[in-house]
Design an enzyme around this catalytic site. Structure first.
Site, mmCIF file in Angstrom:
data_model
loop_
_atom_site.group_PDB
_atom_site.id
_atom_site.type_symbol
_atom_site.label_atom_id
_atom_site.label_comp_id
_atom_site.label_asym_id
_atom_site.label_seq_id
_atom_site.Cartn_x
_atom_site.Cartn_y
_atom_site.Cartn_z
ATOM 1 N N SER A 126 33.136 54.943 -27.367
ATOM 2 C CA SER A 126 31.893 54.328 -27.828
ATOM 3 C C SER A 126 31.420 53.291 -26.823
ATOM 4 O O SER A 126 32.230 52.657 -26.129
ATOM 5 C CB SER A 126 32.170 53.638 -29.169
ATOM 6 O OG SER A 126 31.158 52.718 -29.476
ATOM 7 N N TYR A 151 37.900 48.067 -34.743
ATOM 8 C CA TYR A 151 37.479 49.461 -34.492
ATOM 9 C C TYR A 151 37.249 49.669 -32.991
ATOM 10 O O TYR A 151 37.771 50.605 -32.381
ATOM 11 C CB TYR A 151 36.207 49.789 -35.288
ATOM 12 C CG TYR A 151 35.353 50.851 -34.631
ATOM 13 C CD1 TYR A 151 35.704 52.193 -34.700
ATOM 14 C CD2 TYR A 151 34.206 50.506 -33.893
ATOM 15 C CE1 TYR A 151 34.943 53.161 -34.054
ATOM 16 C CE2 TYR A 151 33.444 51.461 -33.261
ATOM 17 C CZ TYR A 151 33.817 52.785 -33.341
ATOM 18 O OH TYR A 151 33.068 53.733 -32.692
ATOM 19 N N LYS A 155 39.271 51.935 -29.702
ATOM 20 C CA LYS A 155 38.669 52.796 -28.661
ATOM 21 C C LYS A 155 39.128 52.334 -27.275
ATOM 22 O O LYS A 155 39.488 53.146 -26.420
ATOM 23 C CB LYS A 155 37.139 52.749 -28.742
ATOM 24 C CG LYS A 155 36.557 53.299 -30.039
ATOM 25 C CD LYS A 155 36.762 54.804 -30.135
ATOM 26 C CE LYS A 155 36.169 55.394 -31.389
ATOM 27 N NZ LYS A 155 36.646 56.762 -31.668
HETATM 28 C C1 UD1 Z 1 27.620 50.166 -34.322
HETATM 29 C C2 UD1 Z 1 28.894 49.629 -33.721
HETATM 30 C C3 UD1 Z 1 29.456 50.608 -32.740
HETATM 31 C C4 UD1 Z 1 29.625 51.963 -33.365
HETATM 32 C C5 UD1 Z 1 28.298 52.434 -33.927
HETATM 33 C C6 UD1 Z 1 28.490 53.724 -34.688
HETATM 34 C C7 UD1 Z 1 28.927 47.164 -33.535
HETATM 35 C C8 UD1 Z 1 28.819 45.994 -32.610
HETATM 36 N N1 UD1 Z 1 28.685 48.370 -33.022
HETATM 37 O O1 UD1 Z 1 26.620 50.176 -33.296
HETATM 38 O O2 UD1 Z 1 30.689 50.138 -32.295
HETATM 39 O O3 UD1 Z 1 30.097 52.882 -32.406
HETATM 40 O O4 UD1 Z 1 27.790 51.457 -34.845
HETATM 41 O O5 UD1 Z 1 27.274 54.347 -34.870
HETATM 42 O O6 UD1 Z 1 29.194 47.011 -34.685
HETATM 43 N N2 UD1 Z 1 20.416 47.110 -38.015
HETATM 44 C C9 UD1 Z 1 19.569 46.458 -38.888
HETATM 45 N N3 UD1 Z 1 19.731 46.673 -40.227
HETATM 46 C C10 UD1 Z 1 20.698 47.504 -40.752
HETATM 47 C C11 UD1 Z 1 21.549 48.176 -39.831
HETATM 48 C C12 UD1 Z 1 21.397 47.938 -38.480
HETATM 49 O O7 UD1 Z 1 18.691 45.709 -38.479
HETATM 50 O O8 UD1 Z 1 20.782 47.635 -41.971
HETATM 51 C C13 UD1 Z 1 20.234 46.910 -36.570
HETATM 52 C C14 UD1 Z 1 21.453 46.312 -35.869
HETATM 53 O O9 UD1 Z 1 21.361 44.912 -35.824
HETATM 54 C C15 UD1 Z 1 21.346 46.950 -34.481
HETATM 55 C C16 UD1 Z 1 20.657 48.296 -34.721
HETATM 56 O O10 UD1 Z 1 20.031 48.184 -35.999
HETATM 57 O O11 UD1 Z 1 20.499 46.187 -33.688
HETATM 58 C C17 UD1 Z 1 21.651 49.452 -34.726
HETATM 59 O O12 UD1 Z 1 22.705 49.140 -35.622
HETATM 60 P P1 UD1 Z 1 23.828 50.206 -36.008
HETATM 61 O O13 UD1 Z 1 23.182 51.481 -36.407
HETATM 62 O O14 UD1 Z 1 24.745 49.571 -36.996
HETATM 63 O O15 UD1 Z 1 24.571 50.504 -34.624
HETATM 64 P P2 UD1 Z 1 25.256 49.472 -33.589
HETATM 65 O O16 UD1 Z 1 25.510 48.148 -34.205
HETATM 66 O O17 UD1 Z 1 24.460 49.504 -32.328
#
Ligand code: UD1
Length: 341
Positions: A126, A151, A155
């Site tokens: 990842s 997690y 990795k």
């Molecule tokens: C996360 C994990 C990553 C993992 C991946 C799996 C972290 C730091 N990273 O990535 O290790 O491999 O998921 O897919 O935890 N967001 C919102 N509202 C929500 C959900 C997300 O605003 O309800 C935003 C988050 O702040 C981020 C973006 O959307 O900026 C993407 O979030 P997410 O889909 O959870 O992925 P990552 O955090 O990038």
């Protein structure tokens, strides 16, 4: 000779799409999965989509004897390891569960590979291994470490274990694929991401709001140093990710040995607001949201350099953000309750 690929975690989100791509490209697939985070229905759907039956062993990778038994029963040419726990928040609360499952699973798998002289492995890593970087785009040669949760640390540790194994075994070939943010679903809408309970990731949360199962999205932070204040990520279609595995296998079967790492992303960054906009276009109505505080561990910007996968694997992403959102939404509409429908 048709080659047989053992796919651990083959009924999960990325695993299931990869199984389909492998079969379409003439590989025979054997799945090893204990359904700890997936549904047996995935196998039915895969068989329908592939038009053939698929062997599946209901085995937990922590059970070394049973893992060996799968290798004894099948003539395996290569392994793709998707099996692993992946919920960031849960890993912070239950770190041992993550270390035990992800690390022991990997060790048992590689031991069985060595015993049965299987020498080609693809590992699902990842972008999280890059930690909290500041320079974009992220290249495979950039420093890794400083990850924010257990997690991510599993990795990182596995990447290091695999580097050591390749150094000690000249005839071993390992490809580590560092995924950025997977999105989308098979265009049939019959397989897709089916999170347990309330989704942690952005896309499934948005589509569950759009279909009325959740009230509104919380946007985690509107004050990041980005153009619109929300975090930027590199979203890549799961079918493109799947194709990346098939290309990586072709590469290993060209008799490439040693340890290689490839980023798989689209190479383009989108903000949370841009993702909401793109979903609103395919859904045809506004997605209710509110801006809340930042989520612990989130970094402002992350996107990939994908030149290496393009040059060495001859892989390129083909599906843009509009297709990613449309395919995610089709899956959600056809299966509002995931594989329970
Ligand atoms: C996360 C994990 C990553 C993992 C991946 C799996 C972290 C730091 N990273 O990535 O290790 O491999 O998921 O897919 O935890 N967001 C919102 N509202 C929500 C959900 C997300 O605003 O309800 C935003 C988050 O702040 C981020 C973006 O959307 O900026 C993407 O979030 P997410 O889909 O959870 O992925 P990552 O955090 O990038």
């Amino acid at each position: 000779m048709i080659k047989t690929i053992l796919v651990t975690g083959g009924t999960g989100y990325i695993g299931s799409h990869t199984v389909l791509d492998l079969i379409k490209n003439g590989y025979r697939v054997v799945i090893l999965d204990d359904f700890s985070n997936s549904s047996p229905k995935v196998l039915e759907q895969l068989e329908k989509l592939a038009g053939e039956s698929i062997s599946l062993y209901n085995v937990d990778l922590k059970d070394a004897k049973q893992v060996e038994a799968v290798f004894a029963a099948e003539e395996i040419d290569a392994v793709i390891n998707f099996a692993g726990y992946k919920a960031v928040g849960e890993s912070v609360e239950q770190p041992l569960k993550y270390y035990e499952n992800n690390l022991i699973g990997l060790i048992n798998l590689v031991k069985a590979m060595q015993e049965f002289a299987v020498k080609k492995l693809i590992f699902s890593s990842s972008a999280t291994v890059y930690g909290q970087p500041e320079i974009m785009p992220l290249k495979e040669s950039d420093p890794i470490g400083n990850v924010t949760n257990p997690y991510g640390r599993t990795k990182l540790i596995i990447e290091e274990i695999l580097t050591d194994i390749c150094a000690a075994n000249e005839d071993f070939g390992v490809v580590t694929l560092r995924y950025f943010n997977p999105l989308g679903a098979d265009e049939s809408g019959e397989i897709g991401e089916d999170p347990n309970g309330i989704p942690n990731n952005l896309a499934p949360y948005i589509t569950q709001v759009a279909i009325g199962k959740l009230e509104k999205l919380s946007v985690f932070g509107g004050d990041y140093p980005t153009e619109d204040g929300t975090c930027i990520r590199d979203y890549v279609h799961v079918a493109d990710l799947a194709a990346g595995h098939t290309k990586a296998l072709d590469y290993l079967f060209q008799d490439n040995q040693g340890y290689e790492i490839f980023n798989l992303g689209s190479g383009v960054g989108y903000s949370v607001y841009q993702i909401i906009d793109n979903f609103e276009k395919v859904v045809g109505r506004p997605i209710p949201y509110q801006v809340v505080g930042r989520r612990a561990g989130d970094i402002p910007v992350s996107y990939a350099a994908i030149d290496k996968a393009k040059a060495v694997l001859n892989w390129s992403p083909t599906k843009d953000i509009g297709i990613m959102c449309a395919d995610t939404w089709r899956w959600q509409q056809k299966h509002p309750n995931g594989f329970q429908d």
